[in-house]
Design a protein around this motif. Structure first.
Motif, short mmCIF file in Angstrom:
data_model
loop_
_atom_site.label_atom_id
_atom_site.label_comp_id
_atom_site.label_asym_id
_atom_site.label_seq_id
_atom_site.Cartn_x
_atom_site.Cartn_y
_atom_site.Cartn_z
N ALA A 72 7.99 -0.94 -3.89
CA ALA A 72 6.73 -0.95 -4.63
C ALA A 72 6.88 -1.73 -5.94
O ALA A 72 5.97 -2.47 -6.34
CB ALA A 72 6.28 0.49 -4.92
N ARG A 76 4.64 -5.00 -6.84
CA ARG A 76 3.79 -5.01 -8.04
C ARG A 76 4.09 -6.18 -8.97
O ARG A 76 3.26 -6.57 -9.80
CB ARG A 76 3.94 -3.70 -8.83
CG ARG A 76 3.20 -2.52 -8.26
CD ARG A 76 3.13 -1.39 -9.27
NE ARG A 76 4.46 -0.97 -9.69
CZ ARG A 76 5.16 0.03 -9.14
NH1 ARG A 76 4.62 0.71 -8.13
NH2 ARG A 76 6.36 0.36 -9.57
N GLY A 107 2.39 -9.33 -2.90
CA GLY A 107 2.22 -7.91 -3.10
C GLY A 107 1.74 -7.14 -1.89
O GLY A 107 1.42 -5.95 -2.00
N LEU A 151 -1.34 -0.41 -3.20
CA LEU A 151 -0.95 -1.82 -3.33
C LEU A 151 -1.44 -2.63 -2.14
O LEU A 151 -1.87 -3.78 -2.28
CB LEU A 151 0.57 -1.93 -3.45
CG LEU A 151 1.20 -1.34 -4.71
CD1 LEU A 151 2.72 -1.29 -4.59
CD2 LEU A 151 0.80 -2.17 -5.93
#
Length: 720
Positions: A72, A76, A107, A151
């Motif tokens: 993650a 990001r 992403g 996301l």
């Protein structure tokens, strides 16, 4: 049709098991370097987020959670956008654990590709932690954890065996072991039109193993055409293996870029600019078309609008296609110096300790260990001179010179700060020659050297036997029994182990070295001695790590001979000329202890026996059948039978020693390391009474009968 020049990147990363933030920082740095080189696709090593050698930590939920958290973080980070990234991590899907590649862009996750074929031989036990993806060319929906759903902007992404299709090409991923399998995935991918293959590996170093890897990649793309991006782990990942990098890019059977095999760089990115039209032209000119047209292995394609070769880049006349180059290989001697040196540096800098200590006996094994530490110092100093920031930071932390910006200027200066040698002699058993050789070598490499005798401790321990039992044990040269002789030898050996650790703990303090910490004690028992059990349990072969524990005597001699010239250390020649001896028995005018005479084998013979036992997978009878032919020029069948029996007898009775063998850097495929590599019992039935020995006797009788008939002019049609 878009452009055709594509810049791609692969990398070698020095990852460390469970170093979550450090591993992720190195991944991000590699992405930045790839983008700076103009790459549109980046591939990294196997399980790079968690570290490959996490092993039984893959049974812990924390490992999967933290891997997702680090993924993650990468997704990001907008500085990682604008390039397709192929990153390795463990994934749980429907409560099954998989070793996966996660293909990402801007992403978002494009595809999770699980490994299909596990490495479960030699050093590897992947199926202890992961299951293979058993559904070729099929995908399912992976339910994203909540931290990734936001996301992704979706709850699910595809997981399984698929390809990624861009407007200009198609690429697919395979992982490490899959390259080594007879039906490697890239074969079916190629026949279905895939043009670029990524391979993410954690392939360990063994002497000359790189050639095998190169041959597999070169032949795979020579037969089917295509671009192959091979990424490999580099360095010590927390265990006995050293991963030797050599990330490379191969096009249509020719290497166009190759990274270093041995390096102390934490991040190394290898890039190449390849021409997709060359792949298409090459495929049209080889015997591939019929199989491709009739192949039933059709893959699902994950579509993305991202181009690897944007049309606007075609007008950039500064862009150059990478040209073929010959593969770079090191000699065995260089491999020992570089692999073991890099491994020891990783081990030291990550252990938090103050340096190394070697019990320097004056023999070639401890000499080789000390020379490897000196090689480490040479490698580190070269990196310091090249301005490597991570190495400079580590040197400042470990060597700790006075003055914040003061650094050593030579390998000897660094060696003097972090390396300690100690000669532990006996006045009645240690020769002046071994004492002098130890001193001369220490001076040549710059180690902090101590010369002492252990007679007082030895005599006090021996007096304990006399005072307690009234019995005064003697060496065999003084009329003592075998048990007396071996007791007194082992007494010295174990005293040396205790003394080595005693000085390893106190020397940094006595030298006023800043920073605290102890010295890591290095062992120096070679692979042949371990196989034969020619060492004392818990003697000075017991240490923190053994750099030569999986290297045979022949290669160690080659290494020392090479180092005489390459390192400029003339005194090393004296170690080569000396007869190997443990110096645990008194020297008399008629007797000097010699290792090969004690063992009943030459070191070369132990190498042969060790390879037959492990690599050829032969038991005692099979070994005799092989060697009665291979050694016919040197030994009679009866002598071969005797050597084979002796080897297995001593292997069996000394097998318990392997359970406490000092962890060694894995260098040979016949290493006897019990704890990771060589899984065998440590309590055997008596081999001298075994069925296999009886079969050897019967076969020997049969052979000798045939030989007698031949000498007498007879013929035995039943014997080949």
């Amino acid at each position: 049709m878009g452009g055709h020049l594509v810049t791609v990147a692969t990398c070698s990363l020095n990852q460390w098991a469970l170093d979550w933030e450090g591993n992720t920082n190195r991944i991000i740095e590699s992405i930045h370097k790839a983008k700076a080189a103009g790459a549109r696709l980046r591939v990294g090593p196997e399980l790079e987020i968690s570290g490959y050698m996490s092993q039984d930590h893959f049974k812990e939920q924390d490992t999967f959670l933290h891997s997702l958290e680090m993924l993650a973080r990468i997704l990001r980070d907008e500085s990682c956008h604008g390039i397709i990234i192929d990153v390795g991590m463990p994934i749980q899907h429907r409560n099954v654990c998989y070793n996966c590649r996660v293909l990402c862009l801007d992403g978002k996750i494009l595809l999770i590709r699980p490994k299909q074929f596990m490495a479960s031989d030699g050093n590897y036990r992947e199926q202890r932690w992961f299951l293979p993806w058993a559904k070729p060319r099929q995908t399912e929906e992976y339910h994203l954890p909540r931290m990734l759903q936001k996301l992704q902007g979706a709850t699910h992404v595809p997981i399984g065996d698929a390809l990624v299709s861009t407007p200009d090409t198609c690429f697919g991923a395979e992982t490490c072991e899959e390259l080594f399998t007879p039906m490697a995935p890239h074969i079916a991918m190629s026949l279905d039109g895939c043009e670029i293959f990524t391979n993410s590996s954690a392939s360990h170093w063994e002497e000359t193993k790189l050639e095998t890897r190169v041959q597999l990649i070169v032949e795979g793309t020579r037969k089917g055409g295509g671009v192959y991006l091979y990424a490999n782990q580099q360095g010590c990942d927390g265990d006995r293996l050293f991963f030797d990098g050599s990330s490379m890019i191969v096009v249509n059977g020719e290497i166009v870029a190759q990274g270093s095999q041995f390096s102390v760089n934490d991040v190394e990115v290898v890039t190449a600019t390849v021409d997709l039209e060359e792949v298409r032209a090459y495929r049209s000119g080889i015997s591939r078309g019929y199989q491709a047209a009739h192949s039933t292995a059709k893959y699902q394609r994950i579509q993305t609008a991202f181009e690897l070769s944007p049309e606007e880049e075609d007008v950039d006349t500064t862009k150059r296609r990478s040209t073929p180059q010959k593969p770079r290989y090191h000699s065995v001697e260089e491999e020992i110096a570089l692999a073991a040196g890099c491994y020891l540096w990783d081990y030291l800098r990550r252990s938090g300790q103050a340096g190394y200590l070697v019990p320097l006996s004056g023999g070639i094994d401890s000499c080789a260990t000390a020379t490897i530490v000196f090689s480490m110092c040479r490698i580190v100093m070269q990196a310091v001179q090249e301005g490597n920031p991570q190495v400079i930071e580590d040197v400042k932390r470990i060597a700790k010179y006075k003055g914040e910006n003061v650094l050593p200027e030579t390998p000897q200066e660094l060696c003097n700060q972090i390396f300690h040698t100690i000669y532990m002699g006996m006045k009645t058993m240690s020769s002046p020659e071994t004492r002098k050789r130890a001193k001369d070598l220490a001076e040549a490499i710059g180690s902090h050297h101590i010369d002492l005798d252990i007679d007082d401790i030895y005599n006090a321990q021996k007096a304990l036997i006399v005072n307690t039992t009234g019995f005064d044990p003697q060496f065999k040269v003084h009329g003592g029994s075998y048990q007396e002789n071996i007791t007194l030898q082992c007494l010295q050996a174990r005293i040396r182990m205790v003394t080595a650790y005693e000085f390893g703990q106190i020397l940094p303090t006595t030298r006023n070295r800043p920073g605290g910490g102890s010295l890591l004690v290095l062992g120096s028992a070679n692979v042949g001695e371990s196989l034969r059990g020619y060492l004392t349990k818990y003697d000075c072969s017991s240490a923190d790590i053994n750099p030569i524990g999986s290297i045979d005597k022949t290669d160690l001699k080659k290494f020392i001979k090479w180092a005489v010239e390459d390192f400029g250390i003339p005194c090393l020649q004296e170690f080569l000329d000396a007869t190997p001896t443990a110096e645990l028995e008194p020297i008399t005018s008629e007797y000097v202890q010699a290792d090969e005479a004690d063992m009943g084998f030459t070191y070369d013979e132990l190498t042969v026996l060790g390879r037959l036992r492990k690599e050829a997978k032969l038991g005692a009878f099979g070994m005799f059948q092989r060697l009665v032919h291979d050694w016919a020029a040197d030994y009679t069948p009866a002598q071969v039978a005797d050597k084979v029996k002796r080897f297995h007898h001593f292997y069996a009775i000394n097998r318990h020693k392997m359970t406490t063998l000092t962890p060694s850097l894995h260098a040979q495929p016949y290493s006897p390391d019990d704890n990771r590599f060589d899984l065998r019992p440590f309590l055997y039935p008596p081999f001298w009474k075994s069925w296999s020995f009886k079969r050897i006797d019967a076969e020997l009788e049969r052979i000798e009968a045939k030989m007698a008939k031949k000498e007498g002019g007879g013929v035995d049609a039943d014997i080949d």
